[in-house]
Structure formats: C-alpha cells, structure tokens
Scaffold this active site. Structure first.
Site, PDB file in Angstrom:
ATOM      1  N   ARG A  15      13.497   0.729  -3.001  1.00 61.71           N
ATOM      2  CA  ARG A  15      12.769   2.009  -3.091  1.00 61.71           C
ATOM      3  C   ARG A  15      11.386   1.799  -3.734  1.00 61.71           C
ATOM      4  O   ARG A  15      10.359   1.920  -3.073  1.00 61.71           O
ATOM      5  CB  ARG A  15      13.619   3.026  -3.867  1.00 61.71           C
ATOM      6  CG  ARG A  15      13.143   4.459  -3.759  1.00 61.71           C
ATOM      7  CD  ARG A  15      11.962   4.788  -4.641  1.00 61.71           C
ATOM      8  NE  ARG A  15      12.189   4.499  -6.060  1.00 61.71           N
ATOM      9  CZ  ARG A  15      11.228   4.504  -6.958  1.00 61.71           C
ATOM     10  NH1 ARG A  15       9.973   4.771  -6.629  1.00 61.71           N
ATOM     11  NH2 ARG A  15      11.481   4.207  -8.229  1.00 61.71           N
ATOM     12  N   ASP A  16      11.349   1.445  -5.003  1.00 62.26           N
ATOM     13  CA  ASP A  16      10.065   1.328  -5.704  1.00 62.26           C
ATOM     14  C   ASP A  16       9.231   0.216  -5.071  1.00 62.26           C
ATOM     15  O   ASP A  16       8.009   0.329  -4.939  1.00 62.26           O
ATOM     16  CB  ASP A  16      10.313   1.029  -7.190  1.00 62.26           C
ATOM     17  CG  ASP A  16       9.141   1.392  -8.090  1.00 62.26           C
ATOM     18  OD1 ASP A  16       7.997   1.354  -7.621  1.00 62.26           O
ATOM     19  OD2 ASP A  16       9.369   1.704  -9.264  1.00 62.26           O
ATOM     20  N   HIS A 207      12.158   1.170 -17.505  1.00 61.03           N
ATOM     21  CA  HIS A 207      11.652   0.883 -16.142  1.00 61.03           C
ATOM     22  C   HIS A 207      10.214   0.400 -16.332  1.00 61.03           C
ATOM     23  O   HIS A 207       9.297   1.197 -16.493  1.00 61.03           O
ATOM     24  CB  HIS A 207      11.722   2.186 -15.339  1.00 61.03           C
ATOM     25  CG  HIS A 207      11.133   2.152 -13.961  1.00 61.03           C
ATOM     26  ND1 HIS A 207      11.892   2.316 -12.816  1.00 61.03           N
ATOM     27  CD2 HIS A 207       9.854   2.039 -13.519  1.00 61.03           C
ATOM     28  CE1 HIS A 207      11.111   2.301 -11.744  1.00 61.03           C
ATOM     29  NE2 HIS A 207       9.869   2.136 -12.143  1.00 61.03           N
ATOM     30  N   HIS A 209       6.950  -1.658 -15.188  1.00 64.85           N
ATOM     31  CA  HIS A 209       6.118  -2.387 -14.228  1.00 64.85           C
ATOM     32  C   HIS A 209       5.408  -3.492 -15.006  1.00 64.85           C
ATOM     33  O   HIS A 209       5.235  -3.393 -16.223  1.00 64.85           O
ATOM     34  CB  HIS A 209       5.146  -1.420 -13.530  1.00 64.85           C
ATOM     35  CG  HIS A 209       5.837  -0.556 -12.510  1.00 64.85           C
ATOM     36  ND1 HIS A 209       5.784  -0.815 -11.159  1.00 64.85           N
ATOM     37  CD2 HIS A 209       6.626   0.535 -12.650  1.00 64.85           C
ATOM     38  CE1 HIS A 209       6.505   0.091 -10.515  1.00 64.85           C
ATOM     39  NE2 HIS A 209       7.032   0.936 -11.395  1.00 64.85           N
ATOM     40  N   CYS A 240       3.350   1.949  -7.342  1.00 61.67           N
ATOM     41  CA  CYS A 240       3.482   3.371  -7.027  1.00 61.67           C
ATOM     42  C   CYS A 240       2.263   3.790  -6.234  1.00 61.67           C
ATOM     43  O   CYS A 240       1.137   3.483  -6.630  1.00 61.67           O
ATOM     44  CB  CYS A 240       3.595   4.199  -8.312  1.00 61.67           C
ATOM     45  SG  CYS A 240       3.614   5.974  -8.009  1.00 61.67           S
ATOM     46  N   ASN A 249       7.603  -3.729 -10.399  1.00 63.99           N
ATOM     47  CA  ASN A 249       8.433  -3.781 -11.598  1.00 63.99           C
ATOM     48  C   ASN A 249       8.617  -5.239 -11.994  1.00 63.99           C
ATOM     49  O   ASN A 249       8.396  -6.142 -11.197  1.00 63.99           O
ATOM     50  CB  ASN A 249       9.828  -3.216 -11.299  1.00 63.99           C
ATOM     51  CG  ASN A 249       9.784  -1.749 -10.982  1.00 63.99           C
ATOM     52  OD1 ASN A 249       9.476  -1.362  -9.872  1.00 63.99           O
ATOM     53  ND2 ASN A 249      10.075  -0.939 -11.970  1.00 63.99           N
TER      54      ASN A 249
HETATM   55  P1  HMG Z   1       3.980  19.485  -1.129  1.00 61.92           P
HETATM   56  O1  HMG Z   1       3.055  19.094  -0.039  1.00 61.92           O
HETATM   57  O2  HMG Z   1       3.445  20.264  -2.274  1.00 61.92           O
HETATM   58  O3  HMG Z   1       5.322  20.193  -0.617  1.00 61.92           O
HETATM   59  O4  HMG Z   1       4.633  18.129  -1.675  1.00 61.92           O
HETATM   60  P2  HMG Z   1       5.599  21.338   0.363  1.00 61.92           P
HETATM   61  O5  HMG Z   1       6.866  21.977  -0.124  1.00 61.92           O
HETATM   62  O6  HMG Z   1       4.367  22.175   0.579  1.00 61.92           O
HETATM   63  O7  HMG Z   1       5.940  20.551   1.723  1.00 61.92           O
HETATM   64  C1  HMG Z   1       4.964  19.853   2.495  1.00 61.92           C
HETATM   65  C2  HMG Z   1       5.655  19.247   3.701  1.00 61.92           C
HETATM   66  O8  HMG Z   1       6.585  18.239   3.284  1.00 61.92           O
HETATM   67  C3  HMG Z   1       6.493  20.273   4.489  1.00 61.92           C
HETATM   68  O9  HMG Z   1       6.497  19.838   5.853  1.00 61.92           O
HETATM   69  C4  HMG Z   1       7.867  20.089   3.900  1.00 61.92           C
HETATM   70  O10 HMG Z   1       8.891  20.480   4.784  1.00 61.92           O
HETATM   71  C5  HMG Z   1       7.919  18.598   3.665  1.00 61.92           C
HETATM   72  P3  HMG Z   1       5.683  20.667   6.964  1.00 61.92           P
HETATM   73  O11 HMG Z   1       6.208  22.067   6.894  1.00 61.92           O
HETATM   74  O12 HMG Z   1       4.224  20.572   6.543  1.00 61.92           O
HETATM   75  O13 HMG Z   1       6.003  19.929   8.229  1.00 61.92           O
HETATM   76  N1  HMG Z   1       8.803  18.244   2.584  1.00 61.92           N
HETATM   77  C6  HMG Z   1       9.768  17.309   2.682  1.00 61.92           C
HETATM   78  N2  HMG Z   1      10.149  16.519   3.707  1.00 61.92           N
HETATM   79  C7  HMG Z   1      11.178  15.659   3.477  1.00 61.92           C
HETATM   80  N3  HMG Z   1      11.815  15.566   2.286  1.00 61.92           N
HETATM   81  C8  HMG Z   1      11.453  16.327   1.237  1.00 61.92           C
HETATM   82  C9  HMG Z   1      10.389  17.252   1.437  1.00 61.92           C
HETATM   83  N4  HMG Z   1       9.798  18.142   0.625  1.00 61.92           N
HETATM   84  C10 HMG Z   1       8.846  18.760   1.338  1.00 61.92           C
HETATM   85  N5  HMG Z   1      12.095  16.215   0.071  1.00 61.92           N
HETATM   86  C11 HMG Z   1       6.466  16.947  -2.678  1.00 61.92           C
HETATM   87  C12 HMG Z   1       5.531  18.138  -2.770  1.00 61.92           C
HETATM   88  C13 HMG Z   1       7.184  16.834  -3.995  1.00 61.92           C
HETATM   89  C14 HMG Z   1       7.466  17.192  -1.552  1.00 61.92           C
HETATM   90  C15 HMG Z   1       5.617  15.679  -2.375  1.00 61.92           C
HETATM   91  O14 HMG Z   1       4.598  15.606  -3.309  1.00 61.92           O
HETATM   92  C16 HMG Z   1       6.430  14.411  -2.407  1.00 61.92           C
HETATM   93  O15 HMG Z   1       7.292  14.180  -1.566  1.00 61.92           O
HETATM   94  N6  HMG Z   1       6.159  13.563  -3.415  1.00 61.92           N
HETATM   95  C17 HMG Z   1       6.891  12.317  -3.584  1.00 61.92           C
HETATM   96  C18 HMG Z   1       5.954  11.284  -4.127  1.00 61.92           C
HETATM   97  C19 HMG Z   1       6.699   9.982  -4.286  1.00 61.92           C
HETATM   98  O16 HMG Z   1       7.679   9.714  -3.603  1.00 61.92           O
HETATM   99  N7  HMG Z   1       6.178   9.126  -5.182  1.00 61.92           N
HETATM  100  C20 HMG Z   1       6.755   7.840  -5.426  1.00 61.92           C
HETATM  101  C21 HMG Z   1       8.071   7.911  -6.105  1.00 61.92           C
HETATM  102  S1  HMG Z   1       7.942   8.209  -7.846  1.00 61.92           S
HETATM  103  C22 HMG Z   1       7.643   6.637  -8.525  1.00 61.92           C
HETATM  104  O17 HMG Z   1       7.435   5.677  -7.823  1.00 61.92           O
HETATM  105  C23 HMG Z   1       7.705   6.493 -10.009  1.00 61.92           C
HETATM  106  C24 HMG Z   1       8.998   5.821 -10.488  1.00 61.92           C
HETATM  107  O18 HMG Z   1       9.162   4.528  -9.931  1.00 61.92           O
HETATM  108  C25 HMG Z   1       8.959   5.693 -12.005  1.00 61.92           C
HETATM  109  C26 HMG Z   1       7.632   5.049 -12.433  1.00 61.92           C
HETATM  110  O19 HMG Z   1       7.439   3.859 -12.259  1.00 61.92           O
HETATM  111  O20 HMG Z   1       6.806   5.834 -12.915  1.00 61.92           O
HETATM  112  C27 HMG Z   1      10.237   6.651 -10.133  1.00 61.92           C
HETATM  113 MG    MG Z   2       8.259   2.711 -10.675  1.00 63.89          MG
END
Ligand code: HMG
Ligand code: MG
Length: 304
Positions: A15-16, A207, A209, A240, A249
């Site tokens: 995933r990450d 966690h 990096h 990220c 990481n």
């Molecule tokens: P948004 O654009 O504000 O959301 O995004 P929305 O509700 O307006 O939806 C926009 C579109 O996305 C719509 O589609 C929704 O249906 C769809 P459209 O109508 O335009 O065709 N949608 C989805 N589709 C599939 N699955 C879903 C989903 N939700 C909405 N769950 C949102 C807000 C939170 C959805 C967006 O910002 C997002 O998905 N963000 C994820 C970002 C991400 O994955 N970042 C990396 C992971 S975190 C990380 O790596 C950190 C970590 O490792 C710890 C660390 O190291 O810090 C964990």
């Molecule tokens: Mg991370």
C-alpha cells in the site's frame, strides 16, 4: 521501561510503497508480492487502499487485489479507507480490518484528504461506528507527527489530540507516522511519551519513513518507550503522494535485521523476505532501498 522481547511488524509495502509508483503496477504483481510476504511470515500486511482513484490512481485495483490474494488464517490484511464510501467498498471486498488516516496538521489534512482535521475525524467516527458494528477491526494512522512538509514543526499535543479522538472512537491501535522521515529519536520519544499519557503504550505503533536516515534510530527510541508494533516496507518502497521528496518507510529487511540482532522475536523469515523484496524490485525495474538486502547480495551464499 524494558524493551519488548516480541515485536509485531506491519508490512505496508503493497500500500504505502506502491501507492507512490508512477508506473501502473499490475494487480497480479501486487497479489504475488502480498502472497510472498504472507509466506515470509509477516503477521499483518497492509494490502491496498479504498481511496478515490482520482486522487490515487495506483490503488484503483483495490477490489481486484483483495479478491486475488491468498489470505492465511491469523494474518491481518488491513486496507486504508478515508470515508464511508471506502468502508462500503472494503466490506464488499470481504475485508475484515480497515485503517482510517488523519493528520496532526491542518495543511496536511487538506492536501491528503481535502478536509480539515475535525471534518476528517467526523468521517472516521462514522466509519468506526459502522465498521465495529459489523465486526471489523479499525486501526488509526496519524500523519506528520514528527514534522509537516507544509507547516514545519509539530507539537506533541497536536498529535495527542488526534490520537485521543481516534482511540475514543474505537481504533484498536494508533499509529504515529513520520510521513516525511524528518524526525529524530528525541522528537520520537517526546511524541510517544505525550500520547502514552492518554493511550496505553501497547496500543501505539510507529510508522517511520526513512528520508533523513533516522527511521531505525527512531524505532529504537520508540522501543525504549515500550512500543512493540512497527510499520515497514519491503525493499524500502514508497512515500506519500502528498509529501513530495519523502522516501519510503524503513525497509522491512533492515528493521528485521535490527530486531533479530537484539534478540527480539518477530516470526519472520529473512531469506523469504529478501526474496519478496527482490521480486518487487525486479518487477518495478528498481534497486532495493534495503541496506541489508544490498549487503546480502554482495556476499557469497556461504557467508549469508
Ligand atoms: P474529495 O474529492 O473531497 O471527495 O476527496 P468527494 O467526496 O468530493 O469525491 C470525489 C470523487 O471521488 C467522487 O467521484 C467520489 O465518488 C469519489 P465522482 O463523483 O467525481 O466520479 N470517491 C471515492 N472513490 C472511491 N473510493 C472512495 C471514494 N471517496 C470518494 N473511498 C477523499 C476526498 C478523502 C476521497 C480523497 O481526498 C482521497 O481519496 N484521499 C486519499 C489520499 C491518499 O490515499 N493518500 C495516501 C494514503 S495516506 C498515507 O500515505 C500516509 C500514511 O502512510 C501514514 C504516513 O506516512 O503519514 C498512512
Ligand atoms: Mg506512510
């Protein structure tokens, strides 16, 4: 505090690691990677993320990945969900554990999830209530706990506020993430000690990096605080998409080498783990970021 004699490693490479790849990685490769990690003895493998494919296209095949992997009894395969839509998709894919992910700073929360910290917490409240009612386990990750690419320094109290909220809504474990890998052991200790005033240390995970080469030192500082769960990424894959310049990481191979050397049990087979790292690096056309894997590759077989 006595250093734990057993550590649970949460493998986050699929995933990450892979969320950050520019090239589209076929679901079949992700599935083989996860199956190899299962065979290597990882107790928990963060398999994928049910997030918006517009935001993170690399995770668009989440359902196919979950359908393809060989799930071993007793091994956890958590998946990230940012909202109710993600939870519903994860449940439909047969997941039994999800991860909600918030941030310690407003700027990072906006970039990563397009909402404020409190808006995110409100979404997670709904996700946790529904997930727990259906018998799923929920883990809570907090980004930028040791530094933010947009806001700089982060006070431990900012982390603790979010950690308490996630714990109160039923997350069984709270992960303190150094998203940009800028933390040092002193900062790590300060944050963990602050959070541990409100949450049992057994419920806290690290966690880290490795951008600034501090991840193993931070791990040791956290171990000395009693933390016994650490996320890591095979071959040191990743970063990220919302933290430019941040590297992967700490490599799982390097973490395992340190823990093995300290006599801390993990149940993981180093040779199979290194082979899983070689497999994904070959598939990506990439050198491993694991120092241990590189060192082992340079040694004759008899000396391994
Ligand atoms: P948004 O654009 O504000 O959301 O995004 P929305 O509700 O307006 O939806 C926009 C579109 O996305 C719509 O589609 C929704 O249906 C769809 P459209 O109508 O335009 O065709 N949608 C989805 N589709 C599939 N699955 C879903 C989903 N939700 C909405 N769950 C949102 C807000 C939170 C959805 C967006 O910002 C997002 O998905 N963000 C994820 C970002 C991400 O994955 N970042 C990396 C992971 S975190 C990380 O790596 C950190 C970590 O490792 C710890 C660390 O190291 O810090 C964990
Ligand atoms: Mg991370």
């Amino acid at each position: 505090m006595v250093i734990p004699n057993k550590v649970r490693i949460v493998e986050v490479g699929p995933r990450d690691g892979l969320q950050n790849e520019a090239q589209q990685v076929p679901a079949a490769i992700k599935i083989e990677l996860i199956d190899r990690l299962t065979d290597a003895g990882l107790p928990v493998i963060e398999a994928t993320a049910f997030v918006s494919p517009k935001w993170v296209p690399q995770m668009a095949d989440a359902a196919a990945v979950m359908a393809g992997i060989r799930r071993k009894a007793g091994v956890g395969y958590p998946v990230l969900v940012p909202n109710r839509k993600g939870l519903d998709a994860a449940i439909a894919a047969g997941c039994d554990e999800v991860v909600v992910f918030g941030a310690a700073t407003e700027a990072f929360s906006q970039r990563n999830t397009n909402c404020s910290i409190d808006e995110g917490l409100a979404r997670f409240y709904e996700v946790c209530a529904e997930a727990i009612a259906r018998g799923l386990r929920v883990r809570g990750d907090i980004s930028v706990c040791l530094g933010c690419p947009y806001e700089g320094e982060v006070a431990p109290s900012q982390v603790t506020r979010v950690a308490r909220a996630l714990y109160a809504m039923g997350c069984y474990e709270i992960t303190i993430a150094d998203t940009i890998g800028a933390g040092t052991p002193g900062k790590t200790r300060a944050v963990i000690e602050d959070v541990a005033q409100h949450i049992p240390v057994a419920k806290i995970a690290g966690h880290f990096h490795d951008t600034y080469g501090q991840a193993l030192a931070n791990t040791l500082a956290a171990l000395e605080c009693g933390v016994a769960t650490f996320d890591s990424s095979v071959a040191g894959l990743g970063g990220c998409p919302y933290a430019k310049g941040a590297t992967g990481n700490v490599a799982t191979e390097d973490l395992l080498y340190m823990l093995d050397g300290m006599g801390i049990a993990t149940g993981i087979d180093m040779e199979k783990l290194i082979a899983a790292g070689s497999f994904i690096c070959a598939a990506l056309g990439r050198e491993t970021q694991s120092r241990v894997a590189r060192a082992r590759a340079g040694k004759p077989a008899a000396a391994k």
